[in-house]
Scaffold this motif. Structure first.
Motif, PDB file in Angstrom:
ATOM      1  N   ASP A  84      -2.934 -39.609 142.412  1.00  0.00           N
ATOM      2  CA  ASP A  84      -1.846 -38.974 141.668  1.00  0.00           C
ATOM      3  C   ASP A  84      -0.866 -40.012 141.129  1.00  0.00           C
ATOM      4  O   ASP A  84      -0.199 -39.784 140.116  1.00  0.00           O
ATOM      5  N   VAL A 135      -8.810 -34.971 138.862  1.00  0.00           N
ATOM      6  CA  VAL A 135      -7.686 -35.425 138.036  1.00  0.00           C
ATOM      7  C   VAL A 135      -8.171 -35.734 136.618  1.00  0.00           C
ATOM      8  O   VAL A 135      -7.521 -35.375 135.623  1.00  0.00           O
ATOM      9  N   ASN A 138      -8.842 -32.485 134.828  1.00  0.00           N
ATOM     10  CA  ASN A 138      -7.582 -31.861 134.425  1.00  0.00           C
ATOM     11  C   ASN A 138      -6.971 -32.571 133.221  1.00  0.00           C
ATOM     12  O   ASN A 138      -6.285 -31.946 132.410  1.00  0.00           O
ATOM     13  N   LYS A 143      -8.174 -24.916 130.741  1.00  0.00           N
ATOM     14  CA  LYS A 143      -8.645 -23.968 131.748  1.00  0.00           C
ATOM     15  C   LYS A 143      -9.925 -23.255 131.324  1.00  0.00           C
ATOM     16  O   LYS A 143     -10.785 -22.963 132.154  1.00  0.00           O
ATOM     17  N   TYR A 242      -6.790 -22.887 149.432  1.00  0.00           N
ATOM     18  CA  TYR A 242      -7.757 -23.925 149.068  1.00  0.00           C
ATOM     19  C   TYR A 242      -8.257 -24.658 150.306  1.00  0.00           C
ATOM     20  O   TYR A 242      -9.464 -24.872 150.482  1.00  0.00           O
ATOM     21  N   THR A 357     -11.449 -25.276 141.246  1.00  0.00           N
ATOM     22  CA  THR A 357     -10.509 -25.128 140.123  1.00  0.00           C
ATOM     23  C   THR A 357      -9.079 -24.912 140.602  1.00  0.00           C
ATOM     24  O   THR A 357      -8.148 -24.992 139.806  1.00  0.00           O
ATOM     25  N   PRO A 359      -6.812 -26.717 142.376  1.00  0.00           N
ATOM     26  CA  PRO A 359      -5.803 -27.737 142.073  1.00  0.00           C
ATOM     27  C   PRO A 359      -5.392 -27.769 140.609  1.00  0.00           C
ATOM     28  O   PRO A 359      -4.213 -27.973 140.303  1.00  0.00           O
ATOM     29  N   GLY A 360      -6.355 -27.581 139.702  1.00  0.00           N
ATOM     30  CA  GLY A 360      -6.028 -27.610 138.277  1.00  0.00           C
ATOM     31  C   GLY A 360      -5.446 -26.315 137.754  1.00  0.00           C
ATOM     32  O   GLY A 360      -4.554 -26.315 136.904  1.00  0.00           O
ATOM     33  N   PHE A 363      -1.751 -25.607 140.247  1.00  0.00           N
ATOM     34  CA  PHE A 363      -0.744 -26.617 140.564  1.00  0.00           C
ATOM     35  C   PHE A 363      -0.433 -27.466 139.342  1.00  0.00           C
ATOM     36  O   PHE A 363      -1.292 -27.655 138.480  1.00  0.00           O
ATOM     37  N   HIS A 365      -0.004 -30.694 137.034  1.00  0.00           N
ATOM     38  CA  HIS A 365      -0.962 -31.782 136.875  1.00  0.00           C
ATOM     39  C   HIS A 365      -0.692 -32.931 137.842  1.00  0.00           C
ATOM     40  O   HIS A 365      -1.609 -33.526 138.388  1.00  0.00           O
ATOM     41  N   SER A 368      -2.256 -32.301 141.440  1.00  0.00           N
ATOM     42  CA  SER A 368      -3.635 -31.841 141.630  1.00  0.00           C
ATOM     43  C   SER A 368      -4.440 -32.756 142.550  1.00  0.00           C
ATOM     44  O   SER A 368      -5.251 -32.301 143.354  1.00  0.00           O
ATOM     45  N   ARG A 428       0.457 -19.437 139.648  1.00  0.00           N
ATOM     46  CA  ARG A 428       0.823 -20.843 139.711  1.00  0.00           C
ATOM     47  C   ARG A 428       1.776 -21.108 140.878  1.00  0.00           C
ATOM     48  O   ARG A 428       2.742 -20.382 141.083  1.00  0.00           O
TER      49      ARG A 428
END
Length: 432
Positions: A84, A135, A138, A143, A242, A357, A359-360, A363, A365, A368, A428
């Protein structure tokens, strides 16, 4: 801590996609996953040979799997955080260098204890595979295409699992088992050259047209660099959903990866080159499941379903595909077992494609990778428990795999129920 459920495509008018650079990026990520699985699976293909030559016990080999999962889980937590901050390009580069070093170190040890120590850098490096890939996905995919892109790169796991039993016995017979680690490890340097030369973010890439960048940026999330504290992420139900999902399903996949060659050797007397056909068939089915699972949720989205029901309906379908594996331990013929296990692997990959999917989808960016790391840690913890369970069961029952397949068959429906109870809406996460 969550907003209302998202509508299909977030009620935004579609922009016609222009260009294909994002799919080249997807292919490069796919290739990295292939290599990571080849490197981690060489030992499972060699296991019957090495166990006979160096007198490994089932519990000793289970410890190899267990400690790999332990280090892999810790590495996931660290890798997600680092990626990140430094981004997918540098993160993936450092990760592959580390895991390749660990992989090649396997060639100089012969005991299960030695293999455990060699797998420490392998596990630490490979832990960055999915956080870095997610990452990058994303960065490059909106989406509407994200589940399909994840399904394609996730299929790399199956391709790696197909290639490994085909090339490793051939290398072993020609050059000895040690060269299996050296030759397969050397492939990573070819990938690194392609990665460093090609990968950029969309706005920085010369091949990405303005139309393709506009298509990628149709998502509503603001793409910015921030810190995402664990304290805030762990207050969200989305993160726990998750993590719970990964905790329940990852152990099944890892069990298949580590123990299938031993299962076929024990149950049906398969040896050396004979591992190729059944394992290839299983992981080809898994590839189809991975891509189908991603396509299915995308199809539901295009049909007007909400993101919530698109992802969960696809997971429900794939969870049902896994159920027949309960009978694999009683299969009277090898190819019946292959079909049952292949369907289970297809179900796993289709299910995980949609779970990945989170994390993307849910959350920001900049968080993620951290969320992906937390999920990887949870999956590794489940994998450690399953590895110990498998070792004890096989040691005490003298190789009866039926209890392992029975537990595996219901894991996905249980995971879906748990995910839905924790996160009933695909809203979200609010971490700001």
């Amino acid at each position: 801590m969550e907003t209302s459920d998202m509508t299909p495509d977030d009620a935004r008018p579609p922009v016609k996609p222009v260009g294909y650079t994002r799919w080249i990026v997807c292919f490069i990520l796919f290739a990295a996953v292939v290599l990571s699985y080849i490197d981690r699976l060489v030992i499972s293909v060699l296991k019957p040979h090495l166990a006979a030559q160096y007198h490994w016990s089932e519990t000793g080999y289970a410890d190899v799997a267990l400690y790999f999962q332990l280090i892999y889980g810790i590495g996931f937590l660290i890798a997600g955080r680092i990626i990140d901050r430094i981004g997918a390009k540098l993160g993936y580069t450092l990760a592959m260098l580390l895991w390749t070093l660990g992989h090649m170190l396997h060639a100089v040890v012969t005991t299960t204890t030695g293999m455990i120590f060699a797998r420490i850098p392998l596990a630490m490096g490979e832990a960055a595979t999915y956080p870095a890939a997610l990452v990058a996905v994303n960065d490059w995919f909106p989406k509407r295409e994200r589940a399909l892109a994840i399904g394609i790169l996730n299929a790399g796991a199956n391709v790696g699992a197909v290639v490994t039993p085909l090339i490793v016995p051939a290398i072993m017979l020609a050059f000895g088992w040690r060269m299996c680690f050296i030759i397969t490890g050397a492939l990573s340097f070819i990938w690194l050259a392609a990665w460093l030369l090609f990968y950029r973010k969309p706005r920085q890439h010369r091949m990405a047209s303005a139309g393709e960048v506009a298509w990628i940026e149709t998502d509503p999330f603001v793409r910015e660099t921030r810190k995402a504290p664990y304290s805030k992420i762990l207050k969200t139900p989305q993160a726990w959903a998750y993590m719970a999902g990964r905790f329940l399903i990852d152990p099944v996949w890892w069990t298949f990866l580590f123990w299938l060659p031993s299962f076929f050797a024990k149950q049906f007397g398969v040896k050396d080159m004979g591992f190729g056909p059944p394992l290839v068939a299983i992981y080809v089915l898994a590839d189809l499941g991975s891509i189908f699972g991603g396509w299915l949720s995308g199809r539901f989205l295009h049909a007007g379903w909400t993101t919530n029901w698109s992802r969960k309906a696809a997971m429900a379908v794939m969870a049902c595909v896994v159920l027949p594996v309960a009978f694999a331990g009683f299969a009277p013929h090898m190819w019946i077992a292959v079909v049952l296990i292949g369907l289970a692997c297809a179900g796993h990959q289709g299910f995980s494609t949609n779970l990945f999917t989170v994390p993307g989808d849910l959350f920001p960016h900049y968080a993620s990778g951290t969320v992906a790391g937390l999920g990887g840690l949870a999956g590794a913890c489940g994998g450690m428990l399953m590895a110990k369970f498998a070792g004890v069961i096989l040691q005490t029952t003298h190789g009866d795999y039926a209890p392992i397949f029975m537990v595996s068959s219901v894991a996905y429906l249980l995971a879906l129920i748990v995910v839905h109870l924790i996160c009933p809406r695909w809203g979200r996460a609010n971490i700001e």
